[in-house]
Design an enzyme around this catalytic site. Structure first.
Site, PDB file in Angstrom:
ATOM      1  N   SER A   1      38.808  61.382  11.510  1.00 47.33           N
ATOM      2  CA  SER A   1      40.143  61.906  11.287  1.00 47.33           C
ATOM      3  C   SER A   1      40.849  60.952  10.344  1.00 47.33           C
ATOM      4  O   SER A   1      40.707  59.737  10.489  1.00 47.33           O
ATOM      5  CB  SER A   1      40.910  61.951  12.610  1.00 47.33           C
ATOM      6  OG  SER A   1      40.980  63.255  13.084  1.00 47.33           O
TER       7      SER A   1
ATOM      8  N   ARG B   1      29.222  58.553  17.273  1.00 51.23           N
ATOM      9  CA  ARG B   1      29.156  59.997  16.996  1.00 51.23           C
ATOM     10  C   ARG B   1      28.335  60.290  15.745  1.00 51.23           C
ATOM     11  O   ARG B   1      27.550  61.226  15.722  1.00 51.23           O
ATOM     12  CB  ARG B   1      30.566  60.566  16.807  1.00 51.23           C
ATOM     13  CG  ARG B   1      31.246  60.799  18.130  1.00 51.23           C
ATOM     14  CD  ARG B   1      32.355  61.818  17.974  1.00 51.23           C
ATOM     15  NE  ARG B   1      33.149  61.837  19.205  1.00 51.23           N
ATOM     16  CZ  ARG B   1      34.307  62.454  19.337  1.00 51.23           C
ATOM     17  NH1 ARG B   1      34.819  63.107  18.308  1.00 51.23           N
ATOM     18  NH2 ARG B   1      34.947  62.439  20.474  1.00 51.23           N
TER      19      ARG B   1
ATOM     20  N   GLU C   1      40.869  57.594  28.615  1.00 56.63           N
ATOM     21  CA  GLU C   1      40.898  59.022  28.933  1.00 56.63           C
ATOM     22  C   GLU C   1      39.778  59.363  29.907  1.00 56.63           C
ATOM     23  O   GLU C   1      38.640  58.963  29.691  1.00 56.63           O
ATOM     24  CB  GLU C   1      40.718  59.855  27.655  1.00 56.63           C
ATOM     25  CG  GLU C   1      41.893  59.772  26.719  1.00 56.63           C
ATOM     26  CD  GLU C   1      41.543  60.315  25.341  1.00 56.63           C
ATOM     27  OE1 GLU C   1      41.121  61.478  25.252  1.00 56.63           O
ATOM     28  OE2 GLU C   1      41.666  59.546  24.358  1.00 56.63           O
TER      29      GLU C   1
ATOM     30  N   ARG D   1      39.684  53.813  24.903  1.00 60.01           N
ATOM     31  CA  ARG D   1      40.407  55.031  25.271  1.00 60.01           C
ATOM     32  C   ARG D   1      40.351  55.227  26.778  1.00 60.01           C
ATOM     33  O   ARG D   1      39.281  55.455  27.334  1.00 60.01           O
ATOM     34  CB  ARG D   1      39.785  56.257  24.581  1.00 60.01           C
ATOM     35  CG  ARG D   1      39.716  56.162  23.065  1.00 60.01           C
ATOM     36  CD  ARG D   1      41.044  56.497  22.399  1.00 60.01           C
ATOM     37  NE  ARG D   1      41.061  56.010  21.011  1.00 60.01           N
ATOM     38  CZ  ARG D   1      40.754  56.754  19.949  1.00 60.01           C
ATOM     39  NH1 ARG D   1      40.398  58.012  20.116  1.00 60.01           N
ATOM     40  NH2 ARG D   1      40.802  56.239  18.729  1.00 60.01           N
TER      41      ARG D   1
ATOM     42  N   ARG E   1      30.420  63.655  24.482  1.00 65.04           N
ATOM     43  CA  ARG E   1      30.819  62.968  23.263  1.00 65.04           C
ATOM     44  C   ARG E   1      31.982  61.993  23.433  1.00 65.04           C
ATOM     45  O   ARG E   1      32.541  61.526  22.459  1.00 65.04           O
ATOM     46  CB  ARG E   1      31.138  63.985  22.165  1.00 65.04           C
ATOM     47  CG  ARG E   1      32.283  64.913  22.508  1.00 65.04           C
ATOM     48  CD  ARG E   1      32.435  65.986  21.449  1.00 65.04           C
ATOM     49  NE  ARG E   1      33.783  66.528  21.500  1.00 65.04           N
ATOM     50  CZ  ARG E   1      34.518  66.786  20.421  1.00 65.04           C
ATOM     51  NH1 ARG E   1      34.061  66.564  19.229  1.00 65.04           N
ATOM     52  NH2 ARG E   1      35.728  67.286  20.547  1.00 65.04           N
ATOM     53  N   HIS E   2      32.348  61.693  24.661  1.00 63.12           N
ATOM     54  CA  HIS E   2      33.433  60.743  24.891  1.00 63.12           C
ATOM     55  C   HIS E   2      32.934  59.458  25.552  1.00 63.12           C
ATOM     56  O   HIS E   2      32.163  59.497  26.497  1.00 63.12           O
ATOM     57  CB  HIS E   2      34.515  61.372  25.771  1.00 63.12           C
ATOM     58  CG  HIS E   2      35.370  62.352  25.040  1.00 63.12           C
ATOM     59  ND1 HIS E   2      35.107  63.696  25.028  1.00 63.12           N
ATOM     60  CD2 HIS E   2      36.477  62.171  24.267  1.00 63.12           C
ATOM     61  CE1 HIS E   2      36.021  64.317  24.280  1.00 63.12           C
ATOM     62  NE2 HIS E   2      36.857  63.416  23.796  1.00 63.12           N
TER      63      HIS E   2
ATOM     64  N   GLU F   1      33.537  66.861  15.025  1.00 63.47           N
ATOM     65  CA  GLU F   1      34.403  65.978  14.252  1.00 63.47           C
ATOM     66  C   GLU F   1      33.911  64.540  14.378  1.00 63.47           C
ATOM     67  O   GLU F   1      33.618  64.056  15.458  1.00 63.47           O
ATOM     68  CB  GLU F   1      35.837  66.102  14.801  1.00 63.47           C
ATOM     69  CG  GLU F   1      36.855  65.216  14.125  1.00 63.47           C
ATOM     70  CD  GLU F   1      37.229  64.013  14.963  1.00 63.47           C
ATOM     71  OE1 GLU F   1      37.532  64.177  16.151  1.00 63.47           O
ATOM     72  OE2 GLU F   1      37.201  62.885  14.417  1.00 63.47           O
TER      73      GLU F   1
END
Lengths: 546, 546
Positions: free
Chosen positions: B472, B520, B320, B318, B326-327, B469
């Site tokens: 998903s 996670r 991002e 990712r 948590r990333h 979370e």
């Protein structure tokens, strides 16, 4: 409207012809008459067709089977009955008379007249014959017609009665029963033409070559890979990828029983490491990163961090422009690394036992899948010895020289000579699997531990299957001073890999390991001849899709 | 040379001083005498030191223990005795009197005088106390001195006798025995200073905060990650990564028992797919490739290719620029996808059972590791219910509104509200684990299947652990027409993903799945508070090393 109206047929011209015998009609008259006759015939045919259509339409109006067939509404999880669905593989003659429900692909359909249709229904590597026959109040003509019109590869939900079949049906893998369909609904159809049929894609090369009577379509590898979704549906490929799973499964099973834990090392690296093989460069925010060509450094660092025995199953990336049958730019590495107590043969022997565990597992637990692949790719059974043959690099060279290879060309053993060695070993020892130990130091990467006696030789090994290398491994250098020295001698600047060197400066036990190419093992075990066939969506210098 | 020579001491000045009482020495005389006395004292000290050195040297000459200790030669696999080595974890009082051989790290050493040294020996999460005492003909003073001088984190090979310890040794995990060393050799030393001690790195935050008497060194996360090799050696981290392995292990075990097979999808992709999240761009020969942000498209294509039930454990990327607890830019996705027979709750329920299988496995089979982590990261035990709590998105919103959150801010539930929801659910239902179902369509990606009744709602779900979370998932659209329509409505050009769309045009069964972030789950199960602690060598926008 349902009554048939006889088509109007013009009176024949015969009586007139008789009376005209003496004089006879003129040529143009004859032509005219013939034309009229033709016209009348056509009109009659048209009327007959019209009548037939109307009859069909009439019959359609009283279709009593509409609930039993047709396109199902798009599944958006509208309801949930929980009614069980069966697997084709589970069908057997003891179920004679049982009504079952199953979802399957229509591999082929064949109508017999307008009252019966045969379907070959497929689930993964299994198939069964199903048939639908017009039956009063149960199966209408329309239902048969609709079913006969289903496109190959449609997904249907079928309810039917299992019937013991009078003779084995050869076109199905489950040949001792057939399914008498009572209901059939389309779950998902096709919105495009198939690039090739699954049957064509599954046909053995030998059958195409030896059959003179039928001109089979040959589906080329590139066509297959461009339409991989359809290609993967062949029973061959369903089996190939079950076997791929099997290899990883047995790999893990063995290593976990020996106290290994699985690690996940980063594929994004800050520096282009392990000079030699080329690496892919990645734009990383305002800078760059590089894709790991192996988990080599990370797994060694895990050893320095006291993990003792680690393995990893993950992608490795090679930016080499090699367009051969055995190179991919991305493949799955089965990697392992472990502490050595005394001697690197501890590792070599563990890997040997590991591979034999994999071979044995495949042979014993995947016999059905191996057989399925063999139908398309005939191959001699893969053979190995209870006590694996071990050659030193020197012995391997001697074997090749004895067979006539020029010694001066054997500083390294190239691909061609590897295959030759494989053939020679097979002929002499009847094994497709062996180890070559003690490679020359100059052929191995900087982190390889030199032999204690002869510094030109290293504590390293390759493993071979059917004459191709599937694993490279070695004892590694755990001493930072010697490591830095070897880096410099191989043209690698120790300062370019600070974290790696630091790991050894913090104290690292003696260790060794190896890396196995998953797709190569799969290709060679099954003799698929091209590594792309052993990769779900293969990547090579020319292919990034699908 | 072995006999001690008394140091030459100059005669004392006292008699002279006595006789000089009447007159008394001059000030300068006194100064001079003091100087001389000082000089004589120094000479005496020097001589004494010299004598001691010579004595030591003399003693060294007769060191009878040289074979029993010292630096071992660099292991290049010189020999192989096959003598078994034991694990610290296996030591127990029943072995009292047994001689064992083991390799371990010196976590700490503590000399008592010059005749005895205590070592804390460590293997992964286990440690034992060892001691070495001067013993005639067995352990020399030199041996004790050398051992006392071993740097922390040195790797040693130790032979010793197991002795039942008179009282439990609290500083070791195996506290009911100690090891009386007879031989000790250095297998690998350190060539650098430790950035921090493993003891400091393993200390609980609470201990640092509450202990006023001792000023402990706090090792910050960045320092740890910069020196990850040393940080990973703490018993905490050894346990964390055993637990990481446990999660994948139970994940696989469950899915394989349900007929799933493992696939490996390519991480290099020809197009930047799944618009929204950013992707990393890779130089690919003369063109570009992109790193997969998930195996989403590939696993759906595997379903269209009849694989029925698939899972994958692999890296996802990712791009991002999220610098949160948590990333990560690269993490491990535990992905699965399966055919739906009737309703997407088949998938949701399977995932639910899967996760509970994982939790149960960890709790039952990794109790020791969980305890080890808890020592440094105290946490309430992770709780779940036999029947998992399921909320709809609407119900979740209502719970938050009831607690005072403004409804107008709840089109989506942000991280803060997620945590709040987690706390509210925990208080009411006493569970750390629950499901939120039926997310609004606009919050989900284009491939999500809409609800059959309400097109603004989707057949999708998230799973939560301790209010965050971790998964998903959804039913996917398997109809190519609807898929293309939803793509366009989300601003994705269907023409940009031809292979993906083609897969559905070739007929694809209804299906659904989900993706779990391994790190996670690990972080939240153990309450590690930062996902970097759950990644071996974490990658974030600012970190690509080690």
């Amino acid at each position: 409207m349902a009554e048939e109206q006889p088509a109007q047929i013009p009176p024949t011209q015969e009586p007139a012809a008789e009376g005209a015998e003496a004089k006879g009609p003129s040529k143009s008259e004859l032509k005219k008459r013939a034309k009229e006759a033709e016209k009348a015939k056509k009109a009659a045919e048209k009327a007959a067709k019209q009548a037939e259509l109307e009859a069909q339409k009439a019959a359609a109006d009283v279709d009593f089977a509409t609930e039993f067939y047709g396109k199902a509404p798009l599944n958006q999880s509208q309801s949930r009955t929980g009614r069980p669905r069966v697997q084709i593989a589970s069908l057997n003659p003891n179920m004679d008379g049982e009504t079952v429900l199953l979802r399957a692909r229509v591999q082929t359909s064949r109508a017999q007249g307008n009252k019966m249709v045969f379907l070959n229904l497929r689930q993964r590597i299994d198939s069964v014959q199903a048939l639908l026959t017009v039956t009063p109040e149960k199966v209408s003509k329309q239902m048969v017609k609709w079913t006969a019109g289903l496109q190959d590869e449609s997904i249907v939900l079928v309810e039917g009665v299992v019937k013991k079949s009078p003779e084995i049906i050869k076109s199905a893998t489950v040949g001792d029963v057939e399914l008498h369909i009572s209901q059939i609904h389309l779950v998902a159809g096709l919105e495009s033409r198939l690039p090739f049929t699954v049957e064509d894609a599954a046909r053995p090369e030998t059958e195409i070559e030896t059959n003179d009577e039928v001109q089979y379509k040959r589906v080329l590898l590139d066509t297959r890979l461009n339409n991989r979704i359809v290609d993967l549906r062949t029973q061959t490929n369903q089996a190939v990828f079950k076997l791929q799973h099997g290899i990883s499964y047995f790999f893990r099973e063995y290593l976990e029983s020996k106290g290994f834990i699985e690690i996940h090392s980063p594929k994004l690296q800050g520096a282009a490491t392990e000079s030699g093989a080329s690496v892919f460069k990645v734009g990383y925010f305002k800078g760059n990163a590089f894709l790991a060509q192996s988990p080599q450094l990370a797994k060694q660092m895990a050893i320095a961090a006291d993990f003792e025995r680690v393995y990893e199953i993950g992608p490795v990336f090679r930016a080499e422009d090699s367009n051969t049958h055995r190179h991919l730019t991305e493949f799955i590495g089965l990697d392992l690394e472990m502490v050595i107590e005394e001697h690197y043969h501890e590792v070599m022997e563990l890997i040997d036992s590991l591979l034999k565990h994999v071979f044995k597992g495949l042979k014993e637990q995947y016999a059905k899948e191996i057989q399925a692949v063999n139908r398309q790719f005939p191959a001699e059974e893969f053979k190995w010895l209870d006590e694996t043959l071990r050659l030193t690099f020197k012995q391997a060279v001697d074997i090749l020289v004895e067979d006539g290879v020029d010694r001066s060309s054997l500083d390294d053993i190239n691909t061609e000579n590897e295959k030759r060695l494989g053939r020679l070993v097979k002929a002499k020892y009847d094994t497709d699997y062996f180890i070559v130990d003690k490679f020359p130091m100059e052929l191995r990467p900087f982190y390889t531990m030199p032999d204690p006696e002869d510094p030109t030789v290293s504590n390293s090994y390759d493993f071979f299957m059917r004459g191709e290398e599937i694993l490279s491994g070695a004892q590694r250098i755990h001493d930072p001073t010697l490591l830095a020295e070897k880096m410099r001698s191989k043209g690698v600047d120790p300062a370019s890999m600070p974290a790696y060197l630091d790991a050894f400066k913090m104290g690292c036990p003696p260790h060794g390991g190896g890396g196995i190419g998953l797709e190569r093992v799969l290709m060679l075990f099954l003799k698929l001849n091209n590594v792309r066939r052993a990769s779900l969506f293969p990547r090579d210098p020319k292919r990034l899709e699908p």
